[in-house]
Design a protein around this motif. Structure first.
Motif, PDB file in Angstrom:
ATOM      1  N   SER A 380      14.727 -14.985  -4.470  1.00 34.41           N
ATOM      2  CA  SER A 380      13.480 -14.819  -5.404  1.00 34.41           C
ATOM      3  C   SER A 380      13.250 -13.462  -5.057  1.00 34.41           C
ATOM      4  CB  SER A 380      13.165 -14.921  -6.141  1.00 34.41           C
ATOM      5  OG  SER A 380      12.348 -14.835  -6.896  1.00 34.41           O
ATOM      6  N   LEU A 381      13.740 -11.998  -5.541  1.00 33.35           N
ATOM      7  CA  LEU A 381      13.756 -11.082  -5.428  1.00 33.35           C
ATOM      8  C   LEU A 381      12.289 -10.122  -6.549  1.00 33.35           C
ATOM      9  CD1 LEU A 381      16.506  -9.430  -4.365  1.00 33.35           C
ATOM     10  CD2 LEU A 381      14.701  -9.859  -2.708  1.00 33.35           C
ATOM     11  N   SER A 382      12.621 -11.284  -7.821  1.00 33.72           N
ATOM     12  CA  SER A 382      11.811 -10.732  -8.984  1.00 33.72           C
ATOM     13  C   SER A 382      10.008 -10.993  -8.163  1.00 33.72           C
ATOM     14  CB  SER A 382      11.363 -12.228  -9.842  1.00 33.72           C
ATOM     15  OG  SER A 382      11.068 -11.756 -11.238  1.00 33.72           O
ATOM     16  N   ILE A 383       9.242 -10.059  -8.303  1.00 33.10           N
ATOM     17  CA  ILE A 383       7.618 -10.032  -7.612  1.00 33.10           C
ATOM     18  C   ILE A 383       7.351  -8.963  -9.015  1.00 33.10           C
ATOM     19  CG2 ILE A 383       6.197  -9.080  -6.239  1.00 33.10           C
ATOM     20  CD1 ILE A 383       8.696  -9.312  -3.735  1.00 33.10           C
ATOM     21  N   PRO A 384       6.171  -9.998  -8.900  1.00 32.29           N
ATOM     22  CA  PRO A 384       5.605  -9.106  -9.917  1.00 32.29           C
ATOM     23  C   PRO A 384       5.262  -8.080 -10.053  1.00 32.29           C
ATOM     24  CG  PRO A 384       4.548 -11.488  -9.579  1.00 32.29           C
ATOM     25  CD  PRO A 384       5.383 -10.702  -8.551  1.00 32.29           C
ATOM     26  N   ARG A 385       5.203  -7.038 -10.778  1.00 35.58           N
ATOM     27  CA  ARG A 385       4.583  -5.779 -11.014  1.00 35.58           C
ATOM     28  C   ARG A 385       3.302  -5.090 -10.092  1.00 35.58           C
ATOM     29  NH1 ARG A 385       7.789  -0.332 -10.236  1.00 35.58           N
ATOM     30  NH2 ARG A 385       5.981   0.949 -10.310  1.00 35.58           N
ATOM     31  N   TRP A 386       2.466  -5.888 -10.479  1.00 36.64           N
ATOM     32  CA  TRP A 386       0.710  -5.829 -10.732  1.00 36.64           C
ATOM     33  C   TRP A 386       1.408  -6.031  -8.630  1.00 36.64           C
ATOM     34  CZ3 TRP A 386      -2.206  -9.573  -8.172  1.00 36.64           C
ATOM     35  CH2 TRP A 386      -1.323 -11.093  -7.970  1.00 36.64           C
ATOM     36  N   LYS A 387       1.587  -6.493  -7.977  1.00 29.89           N
ATOM     37  CA  LYS A 387       1.786  -7.145  -7.072  1.00 29.89           C
ATOM     38  C   LYS A 387       2.755  -6.103  -6.063  1.00 29.89           C
ATOM     39  CE  LYS A 387       1.821 -12.094  -6.002  1.00 29.89           C
ATOM     40  NZ  LYS A 387       2.251 -13.780  -5.443  1.00 29.89           N
ATOM     41  N   LYS A 388       3.461  -5.239  -6.570  1.00 28.27           N
ATOM     42  CA  LYS A 388       3.736  -4.178  -5.599  1.00 28.27           C
ATOM     43  C   LYS A 388       3.156  -3.483  -5.947  1.00 28.27           C
ATOM     44  CE  LYS A 388       8.368  -5.491  -7.501  1.00 28.27           C
ATOM     45  NZ  LYS A 388      10.218  -4.460  -8.097  1.00 28.27           N
ATOM     46  N   CYS A 389       2.191  -2.230  -6.904  1.00 25.41           N
ATOM     47  CA  CYS A 389       1.423  -2.011  -7.050  1.00 25.41           C
ATOM     48  C   CYS A 389      -0.020  -2.349  -6.027  1.00 25.41           C
ATOM     49  CB  CYS A 389       1.174  -1.705  -8.484  1.00 25.41           C
ATOM     50  SG  CYS A 389       2.521  -0.957  -9.270  1.00 25.41           S
ATOM     51  N   ILE A 390      -0.184  -3.311  -5.406  1.00 28.08           N
ATOM     52  CA  ILE A 390      -1.642  -3.375  -5.372  1.00 28.08           C
ATOM     53  C   ILE A 390      -0.674  -2.999  -3.636  1.00 28.08           C
ATOM     54  CG2 ILE A 390      -2.530  -5.410  -3.818  1.00 28.08           C
ATOM     55  CD1 ILE A 390      -2.630  -7.089  -6.370  1.00 28.08           C
ATOM     56  N   LYS A 391       0.596  -3.530  -3.394  1.00 25.35           N
ATOM     57  CA  LYS A 391       1.167  -3.008  -1.638  1.00 25.35           C
ATOM     58  C   LYS A 391       1.001  -1.185  -1.509  1.00 25.35           C
ATOM     59  CE  LYS A 391       1.960  -7.388  -0.401  1.00 25.35           C
ATOM     60  NZ  LYS A 391       1.770  -7.493   1.711  1.00 25.35           N
ATOM     61  N   GLU A 392       1.312  -0.955  -2.504  1.00 23.61           N
ATOM     62  CA  GLU A 392       1.863   0.710  -2.305  1.00 23.61           C
ATOM     63  C   GLU A 392      -0.411   1.049  -2.386  1.00 23.61           C
ATOM     64  OE1 GLU A 392       4.322   2.709  -2.769  1.00 23.61           O
ATOM     65  OE2 GLU A 392       5.091   0.490  -2.335  1.00 23.61           O
ATOM     66  N   THR A 393      -0.996   0.268  -3.515  1.00 23.17           N
ATOM     67  CA  THR A 393      -2.037   1.228  -3.138  1.00 23.17           C
ATOM     68  C   THR A 393      -3.171   0.890  -2.054  1.00 23.17           C
ATOM     69  OG1 THR A 393      -2.309   0.731  -5.528  1.00 23.17           O
ATOM     70  CG2 THR A 393      -4.670   1.333  -4.826  1.00 23.17           C
ATOM     71  N   GLU A 394      -2.391   0.174  -1.139  1.00 23.44           N
ATOM     72  CA  GLU A 394      -3.162  -0.936   0.372  1.00 23.44           C
ATOM     73  C   GLU A 394      -2.195   0.542   0.739  1.00 23.44           C
ATOM     74  OE1 GLU A 394      -0.784  -4.140   0.820  1.00 23.44           O
ATOM     75  OE2 GLU A 394      -2.397  -5.959  -0.811  1.00 23.44           O
ATOM     76  N   THR A 395      -1.638   0.424   0.867  1.00 22.70           N
ATOM     77  CA  THR A 395      -1.118   1.439   2.158  1.00 22.70           C
ATOM     78  C   THR A 395      -1.826   2.997   2.269  1.00 22.70           C
ATOM     79  OG1 THR A 395       1.828   0.589   1.439  1.00 22.70           O
ATOM     80  CG2 THR A 395       1.661   3.354   2.449  1.00 22.70           C
TER      81      THR A 395
END
Length: 714
Positions: A380-395
């Motif tokens: 499943s590649l359906s990742i909640p948007r908030w998780k993606k954005c946390i990853k980007e913020t982490e970076t």
């Protein structure tokens, strides 16, 4: 009147009666004092003994234990089910563990922090961190922008023939811009990294890029994979306004260039080792060996904070690839339009996370098709948007996000208690060294020195816990009119900060995990033990928990990382001065002990493959229990969890096992740890005090007749 004798006798009788009365009163008094003393003694023992912890955090932990454990399971038969039964019953076909649950809880903590209604000072690090996250979450604005922000980037690079409006740029000029301004490395990757050997000074390193096309012409299903990748590039080109015929032509040429590069790259299965591939050279020498690249100009653009010269030392990983790469570019020198398209298509793929749903869907479809052709189970590649954005913020905002997480979840009291807990574990290991009958005195001294010089980092890196007030991070970040422009600005800022970090103070240990991660580790080269704040959370640690819980859960994790100090002595020929026959005998005993543990049907593991981790698990349990016993001798007022009916020692073992709870399903064969049920039953069944405190009859699975003495029993 009576005679003198009679009178004398009367006086003696009276004296005797008085004496007897005195003894009687004394006896009554002594009896009363005995009763009073007994009552006081009972009260004293009752008040000093374990008392229920009624604090909210303890009641929450009690509820967690009641919910996840299976009270109907017999601890002497199946302690795994007794502690983890209800938690893992729903994981029959999944590979999960309690640490993954804690990791998810930490992600939700980050989400709540970033979405909270808090007014941070304008342009502060916290305000920019939250602002970036919200820009990422604003999908409506990203959709409205469409491809326009990316078209602006392509125009800044000189355009490409796919759009029909371009001026043939200089190849090295475009390459320089891509690497320095957009962090894209289409032909090779250049970065600052520590030298492999001390003093680990930073040096420019060159290696293969991360190829966007993850397959080789000699690979199985190459034709089908090729079609899928061509379709993907065609979608990208048409989304950017290109004519389909022209897009296909450039897509095929781009794939040809990547295929040629992959053919000159050394495959991962080659016999050469990484050490043999690494070569030290200079920019001038590299220019002679790979002349298609203007190395000095390109590297100076990437490492702008440094002043480079042709004599600049650099490290090249796999020089054969760099030479072959130069030849591939030389062969396409007369086709600058195709080289330009190849580089821009690679850039587009790296920027897709910052683009609208059309680009993201194209990449998602490609990933699903490649999984299907590889024969993998659908993921499943359906990742909640908030998780993606946390990853980007982490970076881009790792230091500030880490500081915010620590401030929210890891108080000063938590840090002090955790540090003291580690000190108790460290001291217990130091004391226990002398009991290792197989280790010689010289080796024991070596370990003692490592323990005495060991540095522990608790919660977060020092620069987060004690930030420099004069340091102004993120001042160079500009929030553009589009999310893509903001991401590019953050990427450039991160690149500059990373280089400044390498060129700043002398080499020191850099964390391999985020403060909100749940993975502790021990770095042998730096002799540093790291325990992130994300791990030191309920249900594994809290300053108000009963000490038995903290020692059993967090304390055993700390001890396990320290046990890796012994790894070098347990491998063959690792400790030539040790009592080798005894050591080998104990290791063989350990291997057989783990092989005797029953597993659910269909589950297997290689006990020799997991031997070092098994030894660390048992040693950690021994050390953590020794530390807890010593703590009980020095402190009063231990507490227990109400309604569980567990003594402090039973609670210690329950908390130890709770950290190990995981799916009973088959695990990765490459994992160096045993399955969860084995990691629980293996150490506990080897410890006599476990059987004693749980009253396990001799011969039951958790109280076997024979035990191994590698670390001696607690």
């Amino acid at each position: 009147m009576g005679t003198a004798w009679t009178q004398q006798r009367s006086r003696e009788e009276w004296s005797h009666r008085k004496t007897m009365m005195g003894w009687g009163l004394l006896s009554v008094l002594l009896l009363g004092l005995t009763v009073v003393f007994s009552v006081l003694l009972f009260y004293t023992f009752y008040s000093c003994g374990p008392r229920p912890c009624e604090r909210p955090v303890c009641l929450a932990l009690m509820a967690n234990y009641l919910m996840t454990g299976n009270a109907s399971a017999l601890p002497c038969i199946d302690f795994f089910s007794f502690v983890c039964g209800n938690l893992t019953s729903g994981w029959a076909n999944e590979s999960r563990n309690v640490l993954e649950i804690l990791k998810e809880e930490n992600e939700h903590r980050l989400q709540r922090m970033l979405e909270a209604s808090v007014s941070w000072p304008p342009d502060s690090a916290e305000e920019k961190t939250v602002r970036f996250y919200k820009a990422c979450m604003d999908t409506d604005a990203i959709e409205v922008s469409g491809a326009e922000p990316l078209l602006q980037v392509i125009e800044e690079l000189g355009g490409w023939r796919i759009s029909g409006n371009w001026t043939p740029p200089d190849f090295n000029h475009t390459l320089k811009l891509l690497m320095s301004q957009y962090g894209s490395f289409p032909f090779f990757k250049a970065y600052l990294g520590p030298q492999p050997s001390p003093p680990h000074t930073p040096v420019i390193q060159i290696e293969e890029p991360e190829f966007q096309m993850p397959f080789r012409p000699d690979q199985k299903n190459y034709t089908q994979i090729l079609r899928a990748y061509v379709s993907y590039l065609e979608q990208l080109g048409t989304l950017l306004g290109g004519d389909q015929k022209v897009v296909l032509e450039h897509a095929y040429l781009s794939i040809t260039i990547t295929s040629n590069l992959l053919m000159v790259a050394n495959p991962l299965v080659q016999e050469k080792t990484e050490d043999k591939l690494i070569q030290e050279t200079t920019i001038a020498q590299l220019q002679e060996m790979a002349p298609s690249i203007d190395w000095l100009s390109c590297l100076q653009a990437v490492f702008s904070v440094m002043t480079l010269s042709p004599s600049q030392p650099i490290i090249v990983h796999d020089l054969d690839y760099i030479k072959g790469m130069s030849q591939v570019i030389e062969q396409k020198a007369n086709y600058r339009d195709y080289l330009q398209s190849h580089m821009i298509l690679g850039l587009v793929s790296t920027l897709i996370p910052a683009l609208d749903s059309h680009f993201q869907n194209a990449q998602r479809n490609l990933s699903q098709k490649l999984q299907e052709l590889a024969g993998w189970s659908p993921i499943s590649l359906s990742i909640p948007r908030w998780k993606k954005c946390i990853k980007e913020t982490e970076t881009f905002f790792k230091p500030t996000l880490g500081a915010m997480f620590v401030q929210e979840t890891f108080s000063r009291d938590s840090q002090d208690v955790a540090t003291q807990l580690f000190s108790e574990i460290q001291n217990a290991m130091s004391r226990h060294l002398k009991r290792l009958h197989w280790m010689d005195e010289g080796s024991q001294r070596e370990v003692q020195i490592k323990l005495s010089q060991l540095k522990v980092e608790m919660g977060a890196p020092e620069e987060i816990l004690k930030p420099d007030p004069t340091k102004q991070d993120y001042q160079d970040i500009n929030f553009g009119s589009s999310y893509l422009q903001t991401v590019l600005s953050c990427s450039r800022s991160l690149h500059e900060r990373t280089m400044r970090g390498f060129l700043g103070p002398p080499y020191r240990h850099r964390w391999k995990v985020f403060p909100w991660d749940v993975k502790a580790y021990y770095s042998m080269p730096d002799n540093v033990a790291v325990f992130p704040a994300g791990l030191l959370q309920p249900p594994f640690f809290h300053p108000s928990y009963p000490s038995s819980v903290n020692f059993g859960a967090a304390g055993s994790v700390m001890a396990r990382e320290l046990m890796h100090i012994f790894n070098q002595y347990l491998v063959p020929e690792g400790c030539p001065a040790c009592d080798i026959p005894t050591l080998n005998g104990e290791l063989l005993c350990l291997q057989k002990h783990y092989e005797s543990i029953s597993l659910p049907t269909g589950n297997i593991f290689n006990s020799s493959h997991t031997l070092l981790e098994n030894a660390a698990d048992i040693g950690a349990l021994v050390i953590a229990m020794q530390a807890y016993k010593k703590w009980l001798q020095k402190h009063k007022g231990e507490t227990i969890l109400p309604s569980l009916g567990l003594s402090p020692y039973q609670l210690f073992y329950q908390s130890y096992a709770k950290v190990m709870c995981g799916s009973p399903a088959s695990k990765d064969a490459q994992d160096l740890h045993s399955p969860p049920i084995v990691r629980i039953h293996g150490p506990l069944s080897n410890i006599p005090t476990f059987a004693r405190h749980f009253h396990c009859p001799r011969g039951t699975p958790m109280n076997p007749s024979n035990r191994c003495q590698l670390w001696l029993s607690a």
